[in-house]
Structure formats: C-alpha cells, structure tokens
Design a protein around this motif. Structure first.
Motif, PDB file in Angstrom:
ATOM      1  N   LEU A  72      -3.828  10.328  -2.180  1.00 10.02           N
ATOM      2  CA  LEU A  72      -3.980   9.339  -3.242  1.00 10.02           C
ATOM      3  C   LEU A  72      -3.455   8.016  -2.697  1.00 10.02           C
ATOM      4  O   LEU A  72      -2.374   7.962  -2.117  1.00 10.02           O
ATOM      5  N   SER A 130       0.838  -1.199   0.000  1.00 11.52           N
ATOM      6  CA  SER A 130       0.000   0.000   0.000  1.00 11.52           C
ATOM      7  C   SER A 130       0.871   1.246   0.000  1.00 11.52           C
ATOM      8  O   SER A 130       1.863   1.314   0.725  1.00 11.52           O
ATOM      9  N   THR A 131       0.489   2.205  -0.821  1.00  8.52           N
ATOM     10  CA  THR A 131       1.182   3.491  -0.848  1.00  8.52           C
ATOM     11  C   THR A 131       0.158   4.612  -0.704  1.00  8.52           C
ATOM     12  O   THR A 131      -0.972   4.508  -1.184  1.00  8.52           O
ATOM     13  N   TYR A 132       0.572   5.661  -0.022  1.00  5.20           N
ATOM     14  CA  TYR A 132      -0.287   6.818   0.215  1.00  5.20           C
ATOM     15  C   TYR A 132       0.531   8.067  -0.070  1.00  5.20           C
ATOM     16  O   TYR A 132       1.663   8.177   0.374  1.00  5.20           O
ATOM     17  N   ASN A 139      -5.415  -4.988  -7.815  1.00  4.87           N
ATOM     18  CA  ASN A 139      -4.919  -3.628  -7.667  1.00  4.87           C
ATOM     19  C   ASN A 139      -6.091  -2.686  -7.398  1.00  4.87           C
ATOM     20  O   ASN A 139      -7.092  -2.714  -8.123  1.00  4.87           O
ATOM     21  N   TYR A 140      -5.972  -1.876  -6.358  1.00  3.88           N
ATOM     22  CA  TYR A 140      -7.032  -0.944  -5.974  1.00  3.88           C
ATOM     23  C   TYR A 140      -6.435   0.458  -5.879  1.00  3.88           C
ATOM     24  O   TYR A 140      -5.385   0.649  -5.281  1.00  3.88           O
ATOM     25  N   LYS A 141      -7.116   1.440  -6.457  1.00  8.47           N
ATOM     26  CA  LYS A 141      -6.705   2.840  -6.350  1.00  8.47           C
ATOM     27  C   LYS A 141      -7.845   3.609  -5.700  1.00  8.47           C
ATOM     28  O   LYS A 141      -9.005   3.320  -5.946  1.00  8.47           O
ATOM     29  N   ASN A 188      -2.987   3.602  -3.213  1.00 11.24           N
ATOM     30  CA  ASN A 188      -2.911   2.447  -4.101  1.00 11.24           C
ATOM     31  C   ASN A 188      -2.601   1.225  -3.247  1.00 11.24           C
ATOM     32  O   ASN A 188      -1.692   1.266  -2.414  1.00 11.24           O
ATOM     33  N   THR A 189      -3.366   0.164  -3.423  1.00  9.25           N
ATOM     34  CA  THR A 189      -3.104  -1.095  -2.725  1.00  9.25           C
ATOM     35  C   THR A 189      -3.067  -2.212  -3.750  1.00  9.25           C
ATOM     36  O   THR A 189      -3.969  -2.335  -4.572  1.00  9.25           O
ATOM     37  N   ARG A 190      -2.020  -2.994  -3.698  1.00 11.10           N
ATOM     38  CA  ARG A 190      -1.867  -4.152  -4.581  1.00 11.10           C
ATOM     39  C   ARG A 190      -1.719  -5.388  -3.703  1.00 11.10           C
ATOM     40  O   ARG A 190      -0.941  -5.393  -2.750  1.00 11.10           O
TER      41      ARG A 190
END
Length: 129
Positions: A73, A51-53, A113-115, A75-77
C-alpha cells in the motif's frame, strides 16, 4: 509555448520499520525536498514529497486479496511552497501591492495526495509487459 524547469533534490530522509507489529507488515517512508526553478517565469518554488509504503504479507480480510498475498500500500503527498520574496515579486508584477506581513511561507500553497496499491507479479505476468 516553451516551458522549462530545473529541479534539484535538496534533502532526502528515510525511515523503515521491521516486521512483527500487529499488522505483520514492513513499512518504509521517505521525505524529499526539492527546489524548482521556472526559467520562463523567473520564479523559484520549493516542494516536499512524502511517500510511505507498507508491505502486507497477508492481505486477506482487507479487501485486497491476491493469490500470493503480498501487496504494498502506498501513499504520496506533495506540498508546494512559495517563498515570501517570490510572493512579493508576484505582487509587484501584477501591481496588486499589498502587505505581506501576514504571509506565512512555511504553509503549503498547494497540496496533492496520491494513494496506490502495488501487487507482486509472477514471471508470466512480467513477460507479457
């Protein structure tokens, strides 16, 4: 049908960067590795969640305008892995047999992948939830 799983967090790694880069944002990332046991199928799998934020103090011009200008913003993969010994058991159960010599257990068998975008809310918004 009853289905139950037991999930254990094995490893968690985090990283953060401070403001001051060209986009004037803060970034945070976390990588978690899990083991999952499915009781009914008698199978153990593993998955990794990355996960990135990114905090944008000024989102103007990025198509994300908001009154207070603070947007995150995300993103989770998620990658699922099936160990070789589990794949061999599955082959035995289904009578497929076959050679697992070319099976690479470090490669994901499924990838998701989720944004997402998170906006700061004020007290009035929060009280209406």
């Amino acid at each position: 049908m009853r289905q139950s799983t037991d999930v254990t967090l094995l490893v968690q790694r985090r990283s953060a960067t401070a403001a001051g880069n060209e986009e004037d944002c803060n970034s945070f990332g976390v990588v978690k590795t899990y083991s999952q046991w499915n009781e009914e199928q008698d199978i153990q799998t593993f998955y990794e969640e990355i996960s990135t934020y990114k905090l944008l103090d000024n989102a103007r011009g990025k198509g994300l305008e908001k009154e207070n200008g603070r947007i995150i913003l995300g993103n989770t993969r998620v990658a699922a892995f099936l160990p070789k010994f589990v794949k061999a058991l599955d082959n035995d159960r289904t009578l497929k047999g076959g050679d697992l010599g070319d099976y690479i257990e470090e490669e994901a068998v499924a990838l998701y992948n989720y944004k997402f975008v998170m906006n700061r809310i004020d007290e009035a918004d929060a009280s209406s939830i």
